[in-house]
Design an enzyme around this catalytic site. Structure first.
Site, PDB file in Angstrom:
ATOM      1  N   LYS A  57      41.560  47.384  17.275  1.00 27.73           N
ATOM      2  CA  LYS A  57      40.700  48.422  17.843  1.00 27.73           C
ATOM      3  C   LYS A  57      41.326  49.781  17.558  1.00 27.73           C
ATOM      4  O   LYS A  57      42.530  49.895  17.269  1.00 27.73           O
ATOM      5  CB  LYS A  57      40.516  48.241  19.351  1.00 27.73           C
ATOM      6  CG  LYS A  57      41.799  48.277  20.184  1.00 27.73           C
ATOM      7  CD  LYS A  57      42.322  49.669  20.542  1.00 27.73           C
ATOM      8  CE  LYS A  57      43.607  49.591  21.343  1.00 27.73           C
ATOM      9  NZ  LYS A  57      44.326  50.891  21.402  1.00 27.73           N
TER      10      LYS A  57
ATOM     11  N   PRO B 269      49.398  45.652  12.356  1.00 28.53           N
ATOM     12  CA  PRO B 269      50.797  46.056  12.564  1.00 28.53           C
ATOM     13  C   PRO B 269      51.143  46.113  14.051  1.00 28.53           C
ATOM     14  O   PRO B 269      50.290  46.398  14.896  1.00 28.53           O
ATOM     15  CB  PRO B 269      50.857  47.467  11.945  1.00 28.53           C
ATOM     16  CG  PRO B 269      49.619  47.624  11.144  1.00 28.53           C
ATOM     17  CD  PRO B 269      48.599  46.709  11.713  1.00 28.53           C
TER      18      PRO B 269
ATOM     19  N   PHE C 128      53.336  47.724  17.325  1.00 25.95           N
ATOM     20  CA  PHE C 128      53.713  49.075  17.785  1.00 25.95           C
ATOM     21  C   PHE C 128      52.856  50.144  17.116  1.00 25.95           C
ATOM     22  O   PHE C 128      53.335  51.198  16.721  1.00 25.95           O
ATOM     23  CB  PHE C 128      55.195  49.368  17.500  1.00 25.95           C
ATOM     24  CG  PHE C 128      56.130  48.321  18.026  1.00 25.95           C
ATOM     25  CD1 PHE C 128      56.440  48.248  19.376  1.00 25.95           C
ATOM     26  CD2 PHE C 128      56.717  47.391  17.170  1.00 25.95           C
ATOM     27  CE1 PHE C 128      57.301  47.275  19.857  1.00 25.95           C
ATOM     28  CE2 PHE C 128      57.575  46.416  17.642  1.00 25.95           C
ATOM     29  CZ  PHE C 128      57.867  46.359  18.997  1.00 25.95           C
ATOM     30  N   ALA C 129      51.560  49.865  16.983  1.00 29.11           N
ATOM     31  CA  ALA C 129      50.710  50.722  16.157  1.00 29.11           C
ATOM     32  C   ALA C 129      49.544  51.351  16.904  1.00 29.11           C
ATOM     33  O   ALA C 129      48.807  52.145  16.334  1.00 29.11           O
ATOM     34  CB  ALA C 129      50.175  49.917  14.971  1.00 29.11           C
ATOM     35  N   GLY C 130      49.340  50.993  18.160  1.00 27.15           N
ATOM     36  CA  GLY C 130      48.192  51.527  18.892  1.00 27.15           C
ATOM     37  C   GLY C 130      46.877  50.900  18.502  1.00 27.15           C
ATOM     38  O   GLY C 130      45.812  51.433  18.808  1.00 27.15           O
TER      39      GLY C 130
ATOM     40  N   GLY D 297      46.185  47.546  19.190  1.00 27.90           N
ATOM     41  CA  GLY D 297      45.857  46.460  20.119  1.00 27.90           C
ATOM     42  C   GLY D 297      46.124  45.062  19.607  1.00 27.90           C
ATOM     43  O   GLY D 297      45.575  44.099  20.140  1.00 27.90           O
TER      44      GLY D 297
ATOM     45  N   GLY E 147      48.698  42.909  19.789  1.00 25.71           N
ATOM     46  CA  GLY E 147      49.226  41.970  20.764  1.00 25.71           C
ATOM     47  C   GLY E 147      48.208  41.601  21.820  1.00 25.71           C
ATOM     48  O   GLY E 147      48.085  40.428  22.203  1.00 25.71           O
ATOM     49  N   SER E 148      47.462  42.580  22.284  1.00 26.67           N
ATOM     50  CA  SER E 148      46.431  42.333  23.300  1.00 26.67           C
ATOM     51  C   SER E 148      45.304  41.477  22.739  1.00 26.67           C
ATOM     52  O   SER E 148      44.778  40.592  23.415  1.00 26.67           O
ATOM     53  CB  SER E 148      45.866  43.659  23.808  1.00 26.67           C
ATOM     54  OG  SER E 148      46.862  44.398  24.487  1.00 26.67           O
ATOM     55  N   SER E 149      44.923  41.743  21.507  1.00 28.56           N
ATOM     56  CA  SER E 149      43.850  40.975  20.871  1.00 28.56           C
ATOM     57  C   SER E 149      44.279  39.529  20.646  1.00 28.56           C
ATOM     58  O   SER E 149      43.501  38.592  20.864  1.00 28.56           O
ATOM     59  CB  SER E 149      43.450  41.629  19.548  1.00 28.56           C
ATOM     60  OG  SER E 149      42.279  41.049  19.022  1.00 28.56           O
TER      61      SER E 149
ATOM     62  N   ASP F  84      44.913  46.303  27.738  1.00 27.57           N
ATOM     63  CA  ASP F  84      43.871  46.288  26.708  1.00 27.57           C
ATOM     64  C   ASP F  84      43.201  44.919  26.551  1.00 27.57           C
ATOM     65  O   ASP F  84      42.189  44.795  25.861  1.00 27.57           O
ATOM     66  CB  ASP F  84      44.445  46.706  25.345  1.00 27.57           C
ATOM     67  CG  ASP F  84      44.909  48.149  25.319  1.00 27.57           C
ATOM     68  OD1 ASP F  84      44.631  48.889  26.286  1.00 27.57           O
ATOM     69  OD2 ASP F  84      45.555  48.541  24.330  1.00 27.57           O
TER      70      ASP F  84
END
Length: 266
Positions: A9, A102, A104-106, A108, A110-112, A144
């Site tokens: 996202k 990637p 640490f990229a903003g 999402g 890990g959340s996805s 997220d």
């Protein structure tokens, strides 16, 4: 074995609306990126050199298993359901993640991944949990996660991430650039609270909730659209080398994005 897509996202805008104990309350427009996703699948441990009783994640991760959002989602789901079938599933199968988003990229990632894992388990184990119930479990893993549980292409996300309201609009295509800078979201929020704290009022929040994403990106600057951009620049000076006019900052970074040229007049 079936593969499940865990989409990235971008945050079209991200504004702070207040505080709730140790958390910041936000208003943000999340838009799914259909061209960037991880793929998750279950793999039988019979084909692997993996211990039957261990929770096993296969993929390119730098963190320990216990720190992985998928493992945290497993623990949250186990606590919520007390399902013996869930434990048996993870004793028999590993979870394989083909990473494209990637870290640490903003974006999402890990959340996805966590959201997809919860939905996979719900499906294969016939747990019959509703999306609302899965989202309530997911928010314990990360703010997220509920957005990805619901599967909306565009949504206004508020509170600490638990309020997800679909926004009906054309999905945009993006160019995304992610510098190799590992950003700590807590560090950026801490800098925001100490040096930049200026929550928006309810009137501006309501206006933003109603504005199409394309219009936001055509009329706001990167700093106006994302309250975390200035504190991220303060804490990670190297970001300045990568910022260009017309690009926007996703989440707490480090990714920049802009609308692809063919979409601009579409």
């Amino acid at each position: 074995m079936k593969k499940y897509k865990a989409f990235a996202k971008v945050n079209i805008f991200l504004k702070i609306t207040g505080k709730r104990e140790n958390y910041h309350e936000i208003l943000s427009r999340f838009m799914r990126v259909d061209t960037l996703y991880d793929e998750l699948s279950f793999v039988s441990k019979e084909t692997l050199d993996a211990k039957a009783n261990d929770f096993t994640i296969l993929g390119d991760f730098s963190c320990k298993t216990e720190q992985n959002t998928i493992y945290k989602a497993y623990m949250a789901l186990k606590e919520a359901t007390n399902s013996e079938a869930l434990e048996k599933l993870m004793h028999t199968y590993a979870i394989k993640v083909e990473k494209q988003i990637p870290a640490f990229a903003g974006l999402g990632g890990g959340s996805s991944d966590a959201a997809s894992y919860l939905k996979m388990c719900n499906e294969v184990l016939h747990l019959d949990l509703s999306l609302n119930e899965l989202a309530a479990i997911g928010v314990k893993v990360g703010a997220d996660v509920p957005f990805f549980i619901y599967g909306y292409t565009s949504a206004n996300v508020s509170g600490i991430g638990e309020v997800v309201e679909p926004f009906d609009e054309q999905v945009l295509s993006f160019e995304i650039f992610t510098p190799k800078i590992e950003i700590s979201t807590p560090k950026v929020y801490k800098a925001y609270r100490e040096n930049f704290y200026a929550p928006i009022d309810g009137f501006m929040a309501q206006q933003l909730k109603e504005r199409p994403s394309r219009e936001v990106l055509q009329t706001m600057s990167a700093q106006e659209a994302n309250d975390l951009f200035a504190p991220a620049l303060q804490e990670y000076k190297a970001l300045k080398e990568y910022y260009k006019d017309g690009w926007f900052f996703s989440g707490s970074g480090s990714s920049f994005f802009k609308i692809k040229e063919e979409n601009r007049n579409g």
